[in-house]
Design a protein around this motif. Sequence first.
Motif, mmCIF file in Angstrom:
data_model
loop_
_atom_site.group_PDB
_atom_site.id
_atom_site.type_symbol
_atom_site.label_atom_id
_atom_site.label_comp_id
_atom_site.label_asym_id
_atom_site.label_seq_id
_atom_site.Cartn_x
_atom_site.Cartn_y
_atom_site.Cartn_z
ATOM 1 N N GLY A 1 0.843 -1.087 0.003
ATOM 2 C CA GLY A 1 -0.134 -0.074 -0.070
ATOM 3 C C GLY A 1 0.872 1.224 0.052
ATOM 4 O O GLY A 1 2.078 1.097 0.308
ATOM 5 N N SER A 2 0.274 2.417 -0.186
ATOM 6 C CA SER A 2 0.904 3.991 -0.289
ATOM 7 C C SER A 2 1.272 4.192 1.193
ATOM 8 O O SER A 2 0.479 3.745 2.224
ATOM 9 N N PRO A 3 2.039 4.856 1.363
ATOM 10 C CA PRO A 3 2.435 5.550 2.694
ATOM 11 C C PRO A 3 1.688 6.833 3.328
ATOM 12 O O PRO A 3 1.639 6.986 4.472
ATOM 13 N N ILE A 4 0.773 7.285 2.305
ATOM 14 C CA ILE A 4 0.085 8.442 2.617
ATOM 15 C C ILE A 4 -1.177 8.200 1.822
ATOM 16 O O ILE A 4 -1.295 7.716 0.769
ATOM 17 N N PRO A 5 -2.465 9.067 2.611
ATOM 18 C CA PRO A 5 -3.464 8.787 1.415
ATOM 19 C C PRO A 5 -3.663 9.699 0.194
ATOM 20 O O PRO A 5 -3.331 10.608 0.405
ATOM 21 N N LEU A 6 -3.558 9.022 -0.898
ATOM 22 C CA LEU A 6 -3.599 9.698 -1.979
ATOM 23 C C LEU A 6 -4.968 10.048 -2.666
ATOM 24 O O LEU A 6 -4.947 11.275 -3.616
ATOM 25 N N SER A 7 -6.163 9.905 -2.093
ATOM 26 C CA SER A 7 -7.333 10.539 -2.282
ATOM 27 C C SER A 7 -8.205 10.241 -1.053
ATOM 28 O O SER A 7 -7.902 9.628 -0.435
ATOM 29 N N PHE A 8 -9.637 10.873 -1.242
ATOM 30 C CA PHE A 8 -10.335 10.599 -0.112
ATOM 31 C C PHE A 8 -10.815 9.232 -0.018
ATOM 32 O O PHE A 8 -11.279 9.010 1.060
ATOM 33 N N SER A 9 -10.848 8.450 -0.914
ATOM 34 C CA SER A 9 -11.176 7.022 -0.981
ATOM 35 C C SER A 9 -10.226 6.246 0.026
ATOM 36 O O SER A 9 -10.579 5.165 0.335
ATOM 37 N N GLU A 10 -9.132 6.801 0.429
ATOM 38 C CA GLU A 10 -8.057 6.115 1.172
ATOM 39 C C GLU A 10 -7.843 6.866 2.493
ATOM 40 O O GLU A 10 -7.077 6.260 3.238
ATOM 41 N N LEU A 11 -8.805 7.527 2.991
ATOM 42 C CA LEU A 11 -8.689 8.022 4.330
ATOM 43 C C LEU A 11 -8.928 7.268 5.428
ATOM 44 O O LEU A 11 -8.114 7.439 6.494
ATOM 45 N N ASN A 12 -9.390 6.207 5.402
ATOM 46 C CA ASN A 12 -9.525 5.031 6.284
ATOM 47 C C ASN A 12 -8.490 3.800 6.173
ATOM 48 O O ASN A 12 -8.575 3.039 6.781
ATOM 49 N N TYR A 13 -7.728 3.909 5.104
ATOM 50 C CA TYR A 13 -6.545 2.909 5.065
ATOM 51 C C TYR A 13 -5.801 3.109 6.249
ATOM 52 O O TYR A 13 -5.181 4.108 6.867
ATOM 53 N N LYS A 14 -4.994 1.888 6.637
ATOM 54 C CA LYS A 14 -4.067 1.805 7.859
ATOM 55 C C LYS A 14 -2.898 1.808 7.039
ATOM 56 O O LYS A 14 -2.399 0.557 6.719
ATOM 57 N N HIS A 15 -2.092 3.084 6.468
ATOM 58 C CA HIS A 15 -1.007 2.799 5.772
ATOM 59 C C HIS A 15 0.286 2.253 6.465
ATOM 60 O O HIS A 15 0.437 2.361 7.798
ATOM 61 N N GLN A 16 0.994 1.302 5.754
ATOM 62 C CA GLN A 16 2.013 0.644 6.604
ATOM 63 C C GLN A 16 3.156 0.236 5.747
ATOM 64 O O GLN A 16 3.245 0.480 4.352
ATOM 65 N N VAL A 17 4.243 -0.341 6.117
ATOM 66 C CA VAL A 17 5.269 -0.728 5.540
ATOM 67 C C VAL A 17 5.499 -2.221 6.332
ATOM 68 O O VAL A 17 5.092 -2.384 7.272
ATOM 69 N N LEU A 18 5.740 -3.111 5.470
ATOM 70 C CA LEU A 18 5.549 -4.506 5.813
ATOM 71 C C LEU A 18 6.960 -5.009 5.996
ATOM 72 O O LEU A 18 7.973 -4.842 5.532
ATOM 73 N N GLU A 19 7.142 -5.493 7.249
ATOM 74 C CA GLU A 19 8.501 -6.098 7.736
ATOM 75 C C GLU A 19 8.403 -7.555 7.455
ATOM 76 O O GLU A 19 7.536 -8.324 8.220
ATOM 77 N N VAL A 20 9.104 -8.178 6.741
ATOM 78 C CA VAL A 20 9.469 -9.728 6.336
ATOM 79 C C VAL A 20 10.586 -10.423 6.753
ATOM 80 O O VAL A 20 11.448 -9.896 6.630
#
Length: 416
Positions: A246-265
């Motif tokens: 996923g993206s690190p910041i919301p890029l539109s209002f449709s993404e305002l409830n996304y939990k932006h993250q980086v995955l550690e694997v």
Amino acid sequence: MAVHFLHTSDWHLGQFFHHHEREYEHTEFLNWLLTQIKSKQPNALLIAGDIFDVVNPASSAQKQLYQFLTDAHVLAPHMQTLMIAGNHDSGYRIEQVEPFLDRFNAKAVGVIGKTAEQKLDLDKLLVPIYDSAQNIVAWCLTLPYLRSAEITGLNEHSSDNQSAVAYLHQQLIAEAKARKQPDQALILMSHAHMQGGETSDSERPIVVGNEEALSTALFDEVIDYVALGHLHKPQQVGQPHIRYSGSPIPLSFSELNYKHQVLEVRIDPLQADAQRFQYESLLIPRTVELLRIRCELSELITELNKLPKDEIAEVCARHFLEIEYISDAPPPIDLRQQIEQALPANRYRLLRIARRFQNCENSNVQQSKIDLEPPTPEKLFLDLWEKMGYQPDPEVSQDFLQLLAEAQQELDQNKA
């Protein structure tokens, strides 16, 4: 030997949101990511495409990336940074700075390379990942956004897009299998729209022939992890090891409830299936909020008065706000003035005021709004298509996007 890496994508450096630049938000994200790199010391950082928002990014966006790579190398000298081009990027542009990237243990794969014999350059696409003792702990199969002109016509197995995509995956995975040792993991990094992935309204459509979404059947079971870019919502596709960061910041209002993250694997190929693959979501702090108020016109000023009122000194750090009010009656002439007076000073950036009409006869909601964002080539084409009296046609739209992608590719090649 286990491999430890971070998976991120879709940074969209240089993005403008309703004419507002996002440099402050990206800087805060990159500083946070540097903190994670310093504390976790991974073997690699994978950036799965759409590094920039446009193919010809501003110098400030390029500076952000290169300053980050410089700082990351200081904090974790052994860490490799592997990047691929997305559909927003110019693959040729991100490869042009290869001598600079080498100095900071970074590599960018922007386009599918060919050998002198016009065959796939598999050496370019297969990148070893090392541990601090310079042992190979994994192979990364790097697949940038696949443009038609780059992958079709190689041989009789790649006469069209669909067959070319399948052929490319088969050849690359077969070569990776041949090189892989039992204690080495296989990681495939790709920028693509996979079937079953959940989209937002800010992702530019990717068109591969007439089949946009790819099947996860392309990924052989020997692949330990698939690091995907393009969709902005963090999600797995089908199986736990196939993931969009996923993206690190919301890029539109449709993404305002996304939990932006980086995955550690972490992957240990010598462990049993249950212990072989481990991951953790590292949630990214949101420095600028996207706020939306939806209510009846009669309730609007009351809702605005409920907003927090603490001032934010820097304009670039103020929160984004859009307003949608429902009313069948015409609004007051001074509505915008009322809204601006009710808004707390120096805290919000008002992006849009939209009126929604409630249709009582069929209970459908109709919306009237003014969108101040510049139109995309696709929107301009579709508007002209309808003005000429033609009905919307998905196939025509896909054909236009395909031509647009090929024209952009030719432009990139000429610039290179």
